[in-house]
Write a protein that holds these residues in place. Sequence first.
Motif, PDB file in Angstrom:
ATOM      1  N   ILE A  87      72.270  27.985  97.008  1.00 16.86           N
ATOM      2  CA  ILE A  87      70.932  28.109  97.582  1.00 16.86           C
ATOM      3  C   ILE A  87      70.266  29.351  96.998  1.00 16.86           C
ATOM      4  O   ILE A  87      70.832  30.440  97.077  1.00 16.86           O
ATOM      5  N   PRO A  88      69.090  29.234  96.399  1.00 20.80           N
ATOM      6  CA  PRO A  88      68.411  30.416  95.845  1.00 20.80           C
ATOM      7  C   PRO A  88      68.059  31.409  96.956  1.00 20.80           C
ATOM      8  O   PRO A  88      67.524  31.030  97.997  1.00 20.80           O
ATOM      9  N   THR A  89      68.365  32.674  96.723  1.00 21.34           N
ATOM     10  CA  THR A  89      68.060  33.705  97.716  1.00 21.34           C
ATOM     11  C   THR A  89      67.232  34.855  97.147  1.00 21.34           C
ATOM     12  O   THR A  89      66.718  35.671  97.904  1.00 21.34           O
ATOM     13  N   ASN A  90      67.099  34.938  95.818  1.00 17.66           N
ATOM     14  CA  ASN A  90      66.309  36.008  95.217  1.00 17.66           C
ATOM     15  C   ASN A  90      64.822  35.748  95.404  1.00 17.66           C
ATOM     16  O   ASN A  90      64.353  34.610  95.319  1.00 17.66           O
ATOM     17  N   GLN A 128      65.475  24.610  95.544  1.00 16.81           N
ATOM     18  CA  GLN A 128      66.880  24.256  95.532  1.00 16.81           C
ATOM     19  C   GLN A 128      67.217  23.433  94.281  1.00 16.81           C
ATOM     20  O   GLN A 128      66.609  22.384  94.038  1.00 16.81           O
ATOM     21  N   PRO A 129      68.182  23.874  93.466  1.00 12.90           N
ATOM     22  CA  PRO A 129      68.588  23.078  92.300  1.00 12.90           C
ATOM     23  C   PRO A 129      69.350  21.832  92.734  1.00 12.90           C
ATOM     24  O   PRO A 129      69.980  21.812  93.799  1.00 12.90           O
ATOM     25  N   GLU A 130      69.284  20.808  91.913  1.00 15.23           N
ATOM     26  CA  GLU A 130      69.977  19.559  92.208  1.00 15.23           C
ATOM     27  C   GLU A 130      70.294  18.826  90.917  1.00 15.23           C
ATOM     28  O   GLU A 130      69.630  19.042  89.895  1.00 15.23           O
ATOM     29  N   PRO A 131      71.284  17.951  90.940  1.00 16.77           N
ATOM     30  CA  PRO A 131      71.633  17.200  89.721  1.00 16.77           C
ATOM     31  C   PRO A 131      70.606  16.106  89.446  1.00 16.77           C
ATOM     32  O   PRO A 131      69.775  15.784  90.309  1.00 16.77           O
ATOM     33  N   VAL A 185      72.065  30.458 105.705  1.00 16.22           N
ATOM     34  CA  VAL A 185      72.602  30.885 104.418  1.00 16.22           C
ATOM     35  C   VAL A 185      72.871  32.385 104.359  1.00 16.22           C
ATOM     36  O   VAL A 185      73.829  32.824 103.724  1.00 16.22           O
ATOM     37  N   ASP A 186      72.057  33.214 105.015  1.00 12.31           N
ATOM     38  CA  ASP A 186      72.182  34.666 104.899  1.00 12.31           C
ATOM     39  C   ASP A 186      72.608  35.270 106.235  1.00 12.31           C
ATOM     40  O   ASP A 186      71.848  35.278 107.197  1.00 12.31           O
ATOM     41  N   CYS A 197      67.595  31.517 106.879  1.00  9.12           N
ATOM     42  CA  CYS A 197      67.727  30.062 106.807  1.00  9.12           C
ATOM     43  C   CYS A 197      66.890  29.515 105.656  1.00  9.12           C
ATOM     44  O   CYS A 197      65.804  30.021 105.367  1.00  9.12           O
ATOM     45  N   GLN A 198      67.384  28.484 105.009  1.00 13.65           N
ATOM     46  CA  GLN A 198      66.660  27.878 103.901  1.00 13.65           C
ATOM     47  C   GLN A 198      65.594  26.922 104.409  1.00 13.65           C
ATOM     48  O   GLN A 198      65.855  26.081 105.280  1.00 13.65           O
ATOM     49  N   GLY A 199      64.392  27.032 103.867  1.00 13.74           N
ATOM     50  CA  GLY A 199      63.364  26.038 104.137  1.00 13.74           C
ATOM     51  C   GLY A 199      63.585  24.835 103.241  1.00 13.74           C
ATOM     52  O   GLY A 199      63.507  24.936 102.018  1.00 13.74           O
TER      53      GLY A 199
END
Length: 264
Positions: A87-90, A128-131, A185-186, A197-199
């Motif tokens: 999950i991207p956090t930066n 969010q990255p995904e395949p 996530v954090d 939390c991730q949106g």
Amino acid sequence: MRIIAKPTLLLTFGLLATALTACTGLFDGVYDSPDKAPKLSNNQLVIDASDWHNWYYIDFDSLQMLAESGDADAFLHARTHFTPYPIPTNKDETQADNQTGIYTYWFDVYKQGISHNEKRDFKPTAKQPEPPAWSIAIHRDNVRTNGGAVLETNYTSMSQLPESSAQFMGATFKPDEWTTNEVWVDQSQMLNELIGCQGIHINRALSSWLRLEIPPMPPAFKHNNRVFVVKLNNGKFVALQLESYINPATGTKCYLTINYRYPY
């Protein structure tokens, strides 16, 4: 921001942090006990989704191709090894939609429980990255679909399912919904009852197969063993059931054994 001042509460929340970080912890066995080790059949997969920081993707078309290939080793490997997608956090100020990011919430852990919460902060991040191809994605007790929709049935065994998914054509399937306080996530500010939390969109119907409950303290998991039918974006259907959520060897929770039928 509400700060916990009493040493006993600090200690208790510290233990909670330890338990939640690994999706297991000092209180394993108090509310849940390790399930009997399942014998993995050709219609099961196992995924360790206990890490707070990752999504794991399942592509049922790829699994079906491996099943039909006759390569038993490759088929087993694909059902037990899943690539983590962090999950991207930066912080990323270039995000234009002003929604993608980490939402910090205060959760009322010690009084009304985590259902009572308040948004305190927002930090935009990359998406969010995904395949390239996937059917569903899992993060701990969260599940989302790739443009699909989900129906919870009354069946508690895959053998009870009708022969064809055509039986559910008139039913109401629930799509994914946007959330900003369910994908934790954090935990860096957990001592202050603050969680990042991730949106992201999740499917609340399918996510109901495993729920974290606070209260009680220590936290407990509620397992829903009903069979779910997922209408995928390719027009096909897959039937899913959470068989177990505990690693029988280590007791780690959010270690999922999933029964599936595809295509259904």
